[in-house]
Enzyme design. Structure first.
Site, PDB file in Angstrom:
ATOM      1  N   ASP A 138      14.451   9.291 -11.792  1.00  0.00           N
ATOM      2  CA  ASP A 138      15.811   8.885 -11.695  1.00  0.00           C
ATOM      3  C   ASP A 138      16.913   9.725 -10.859  1.00  0.00           C
ATOM      4  OD1 ASP A 138      16.346  10.277 -13.860  1.00  0.00           O
ATOM      5  OD2 ASP A 138      17.031   8.624 -15.223  1.00  0.00           O
ATOM      6  N   MET A 156      13.236   9.565 -16.834  1.00  0.00           N
ATOM      7  CA  MET A 156      12.399  10.837 -16.862  1.00  0.00           C
ATOM      8  C   MET A 156      11.816  11.154 -18.158  1.00  0.00           C
ATOM      9  SD  MET A 156      14.552  13.189 -14.094  1.00  0.00           S
ATOM     10  CE  MET A 156      13.164  14.688 -14.183  1.00  0.00           C
ATOM     11  N   HIS A 157      10.864  11.810 -18.379  1.00  0.00           N
ATOM     12  CA  HIS A 157      10.249  12.641 -19.551  1.00  0.00           C
ATOM     13  C   HIS A 157       9.266  11.668 -20.144  1.00  0.00           C
ATOM     14  CE1 HIS A 157      12.882  15.678 -17.860  1.00  0.00           C
ATOM     15  NE2 HIS A 157      13.748  15.393 -18.098  1.00  0.00           N
TER      16      HIS A 157
END
Length: 502
Positions: free
Chosen positions: A239, A81-82
């Site tokens: 995820d 992520m991110h």
């Protein structure tokens, strides 16, 4: 027999799974790629490495599995992520991706707080932390303005990989929620946030559901891998959202404890108006019109791997964890706090550091091992405590990851969480969740719940021991006193370390 492929694009490696209609993982391949750490606090990757290693892994999978390309019906993705990927007008990558574990953006987090205040939590349900995408975008804007001026599209890691395989630019809701640019309630990019921070909303790609078909493989990619050009490709998810699907966390009250390098406690939520006031994360689920709330321990499994490499480097994890039965509940009055790299929930504190408290001359290595395991679990319990304080019912918890490999640790989880803890037969985490999204998207099942019924199987239950629960409740109260008692000490030591390293 028909098959789908789940692709899990992690921080250190990509793992691809070939899964059949019975939920059996028939074949898996993993390929690593490097981190780029230009200076302390920086963590980047070359997006081209994701593409190269994923294509290589898929080629190996297809060549070695001996399955007809026509029988592989769909592909979907799970991704770290991110991470910020910026593309120019020709859809070329402008710079290395800045990853979730990059901590350079403390200044930008303060800027977001000062500019938006409570609006941010109202719109996004989350507080600004260095790991999120928006602070990274502001860092690029401030420190690389010429490059920022060329940016036309922002993507997250798995979305860039999927774009390179299909030519389709999009982002699913579960990953979009981790950018701090999504209005979670309305399910749209936030015009207000973009305007207040002077960010072109046109950078944000089209939004899709995780199970939406976004296209098929590009002809050249299909040929290189050895798959059919008609293979369906589905959007995939973050995820943690995919890990939840892979563990069957798909209805109210379902909760998952995932212990990898970091630790996650994730609980399903169907009420988008539920307020946790930023104390835990609140994100869109990869299941449509659903959400999840999540607490994070930054150094969960990492605390155990640090302890092993430092004090028992020659031993296997199995031998080390056999110590758990040699030490009683509470490790004879020894407590460990797993703040080796700072902490996330409930203390968003990059400077706090870990400690052993209560060391006695009579303590043996088994006590230290048990204290480490109990300390990691106490930290995860802090997230569960927040959920329960907000009147979430949590009675059954599915445990996955490294924490599910030891029955002794699973019993400790049941006792500290005061809940039934379940162990799955075939725990494959986010990669399985991605495969399930593809299976559902291909029409194998009429719902993700039906898919989970077929693909996930509980093999063992651990019930809380009432006597142990009482002892752990007493010890947990002591554990919670350690953070405020050591916060100022950790800050001074942090300053000392930095002054000596310069």
């Amino acid at each position: 027999m028909k098959y789908v492929i789940g692709i899990d694009l992690g921080t250190s490696a990509v793992k691809v799974l070939l899964v059949n209609q019975e939920g059996t993982v028939c074949f898996e391949v993993s390929k690593e790629y490097p981190l780029i750490q230009l200076q302390s606090g920086f963590s980047e990757q070359d997006p081209e490495e994701w593409v190269k290693q994923t294509i290589s892994a898929l080629k190996d999978l297809v060549n070695r599995a001996g399955v007809s390309a026509e029988d592989i019906e769909g592909i979907s993705y799970s991704g770290q992520m991110h991470g910020l990927v910026l593309l120019d007008a020709r859809n070329q990558v402008l710079r290395n991706a800045i990853l979730w574990n990059d901590t350079r953006t403390t200044k930008q987090c303060k800027q977001i707080t000062d500019t938006l205040g409570e609006k941010l939590i109202t719109i996004t349900k989350n507080i600004p932390l260095e790991g999120f995408t928006l602070p990274k975008l502001l860092w690029v804007k401030e420190n690389e303005p010429d490059l920022f001026g060329k940016a036309v599209t922002l993507l997250l890691p798995k979305d860039y990989l999927r774009f390179r395989m299909t030519g389709s630019l999009a982002m699913d809701y579960s990953d979009a929620a981790g950018t701090l640019l999504l209005d979670v309630s309305s399910g749209a990019w936030s015009t207000e946030i973009c305007e207040m921070l002077d960010i072109p909303i046109t950078l944000c790609p089209p939004l899709v559901d995780s199970f939406d078909m976004v296209g098929t493989l590009l002809p050249g990619v299909a040929r290189e891998i050895g798959l059919s050009g008609s293979t369906k490709v589905f959007a995939g998810g973050a995820d943690n959202a995919c890990g939840a699907i892979g563990a069957g966390i798909l209805s109210d009250g379902d909760t998952m404890c995932s212990i990898g390098t970091s630790g996650v406690v994730l609980s399903y939520e169907d009420n988008k108006n539920r307020e946790f006031h930023g104390k835990v994360h609140f994100f869109n689920h990869a299941k449509g019109s659903a959400y999840y709330t999540m607490g994070v321990t930054l150094a969960a499994g990492f605390s155990l791997s640090w302890f092993k490499s430092t004090f028992a480097n020659e031993e296997s994890y199995e031998n080390l964890l056999s110590d758990l039965g040699k030490s009683p509940v509470g490790a004879r009055g020894l407590i460990f706090t797993p703040y080796l790299v700072g902490e996330r929930t409930p203390h968003a504190d990059a400077m706090i550091r870990g400690s052993f408290v209560g060391i006695d001359a009579n303590h043996q290595r088994a006590d230290f091992t048990r204290a480490v395991i109990e300390g990691i679990t106490f930290s995860l319990q802090e997230s569960i405590e927040i959920f329960r304080r907000e009147r979430k019912e949590i009675h059954r918890i599915i445990s996955i990851g490294g924490g599910a490999k030891s029955d002794d640790w699973l019993q400790i989880q049941a006792d500290i969480f005061n809940a039934t803890v379940l162990k799955l037969e075939n725990e494959q985490g986010p990669g399985m969740g991605a495969a399930m999204l593809a299976a559902y998207g291909c029409g194998w099942f009429d719902s993700l719940e039906a898919c989970a019924q077929e693909f996930t199987r509980v093999i063992k239950e651990f019930q809380p021991n009432k006597e142990n629960v009482g002892q752990y409740e007493e010890l947990y109260s002591v554990y919670k006193e350690i953070y405020p008692a050591t916060q100022s000490v950790s800050t001074e030591l942090y300053k000392f370390r930095n002054s000596k390293s310069n």
